[in-house]
Design a protein around this motif. Sequence first.
Motif, mmCIF file in Angstrom:
data_model
loop_
_atom_site.group_PDB
_atom_site.id
_atom_site.type_symbol
_atom_site.label_atom_id
_atom_site.label_comp_id
_atom_site.label_asym_id
_atom_site.label_seq_id
_atom_site.Cartn_x
_atom_site.Cartn_y
_atom_site.Cartn_z
ATOM 1 N N ASP A 217 0.835 -1.206 0.000
ATOM 2 C CA ASP A 217 0.000 0.000 0.000
ATOM 3 C C ASP A 217 0.869 1.257 0.000
ATOM 4 O O ASP A 217 0.567 2.241 -0.690
ATOM 5 N N ARG A 218 1.938 1.224 0.780
ATOM 6 C CA ARG A 218 2.842 2.372 0.868
ATOM 7 C C ARG A 218 3.514 2.638 -0.484
ATOM 8 O O ARG A 218 3.636 3.792 -0.915
ATOM 9 N N LEU A 219 3.950 1.578 -1.153
ATOM 10 C CA LEU A 219 4.602 1.739 -2.457
ATOM 11 C C LEU A 219 3.627 2.248 -3.511
ATOM 12 O O LEU A 219 3.977 3.092 -4.352
ATOM 13 N N ILE A 220 2.397 1.754 -3.473
ATOM 14 C CA ILE A 220 1.394 2.219 -4.428
ATOM 15 C C ILE A 220 1.089 3.696 -4.202
ATOM 16 O O ILE A 220 1.005 4.494 -5.157
ATOM 17 N N ALA A 221 0.941 4.083 -2.952
ATOM 18 C CA ALA A 221 0.667 5.485 -2.644
ATOM 19 C C ALA A 221 1.842 6.370 -3.063
ATOM 20 O O ALA A 221 1.642 7.473 -3.605
ATOM 21 N N GLN A 265 1.733 -3.440 -12.080
ATOM 22 C CA GLN A 265 1.948 -4.741 -11.452
ATOM 23 C C GLN A 265 1.964 -4.640 -9.930
ATOM 24 O O GLN A 265 1.656 -5.623 -9.248
ATOM 25 N N LEU A 266 2.319 -3.484 -9.380
ATOM 26 C CA LEU A 266 2.146 -3.285 -7.940
ATOM 27 C C LEU A 266 0.673 -3.431 -7.571
ATOM 28 O O LEU A 266 0.330 -4.060 -6.556
ATOM 29 N N HIS A 267 -0.197 -2.861 -8.396
ATOM 30 C CA HIS A 267 -1.637 -3.002 -8.160
ATOM 31 C C HIS A 267 -2.076 -4.454 -8.321
ATOM 32 O O HIS A 267 -2.960 -4.923 -7.586
#
Length: 295
Positions: A217-221, A265-267
Motif C-alpha cells: 500500500d505504501r509503495l502504491i501510494a 503490477q504493484l496493483h
Amino acid sequence: MTSAPHPIDFTDRATQHAARSLDVRWIHGSESAKHNTDPELQVHHYDEHTVILRQNMAVNYEAPFLFLLFGDERAVLLDTGATASPAYFPLRRVVDELVARWLARHPRVGYQLLVLHSHGHGDHVAADAQFAGRPDTVVVDAAPDTVRAFLGLGEDPDRPARLDLGGRVLTCLTSPGHHEAAVTYYDPFTGFLLTGDTVYPGRLYIDDWDAYVATIDRLIAFAATHPVAHVLGCHIEMTDQPGVDYPIRYTYQPDEPPLQMTVAQLHDIRRALDEVAARPGRHAFDDFVVSYRTG
C-alpha cells in the motif's frame, strides 16, 4: 591550484533520458554449470551514472541483481550478492574498476562509496567483508536498528528518509513484510523504484502478512505521487509463461521475463493479496507467486 570538480546536474532532463535502456539479455545460467562461460558479474550501464549488475548463476543460484548509483559526492552500492569469496565473486574488484572509470570522467578527491542493502538476507550481504578497509568507504550493517538509524528512518513507517549522494537524492521507504530490515529506494534521476525482494518477477516470500500488505500500500501510494519509470527487484524467478516459475536452486533460466516491472503490477500484487487473504501456502499469478510462510 586545482579547480573544483564540475558539478553534475541530476535534474537535467536531457541527461536523464540520454542512451538509457533495459533492453538487455541478462546472464541466466548454463545448461551445464561445469561449462559455464558467463562472467562472475554481468555489468550493464543503464546510463553514465547508473550501473546494474547480476551475479552468475553458476556461482550462486540466487543470481541476485545489485545496483551502483553515482552521485556528485559519493556512490552507493545496494547489496553485495550471495557469495563471500572474492576468488569466486570478485565484487570489490569490479566495483573498484567501475568507480575508477567514473572518476576518470568526473575527477573528484576523496570520493566516497556507501554500501547499503535492500534487506539482510544472506544472498544480499555475503560480500560485505570484501569492502572492509576500503578507503573512503562506509559499509552499513543490514540489521534493522542499524540501517534505520543510519538512514534516519524513525518509528513512523509512512515517513520516508532522504539519502543525498550529492545532487542525487534517494528516497528511502521502510518496507517490512519479506524481511524486517527491508528498505525500498526511489531514485528520481532514473525513476527507479528499487524494491529488493519485496517486489520482483518471482516468488514473493512473505513472513509478516500485515506488514507486507502495508508495504505494498505504501509503495502504491508513493508511486501515485512520484514518476516511477521501472520497479526493479533483485531476482528473476519466473519463466515467460504466465504463472510458471523456475524450480528453486535451478541454475539455467533461458526463458526469463524482463527484470523490470511496472506500477500497474504493484496493483496486481495488491489485488492478489486480497485474493489470497492471508492463506498460507503458494499462490501463483501471471507475473509472480505469493508465498506466505507461517510458523
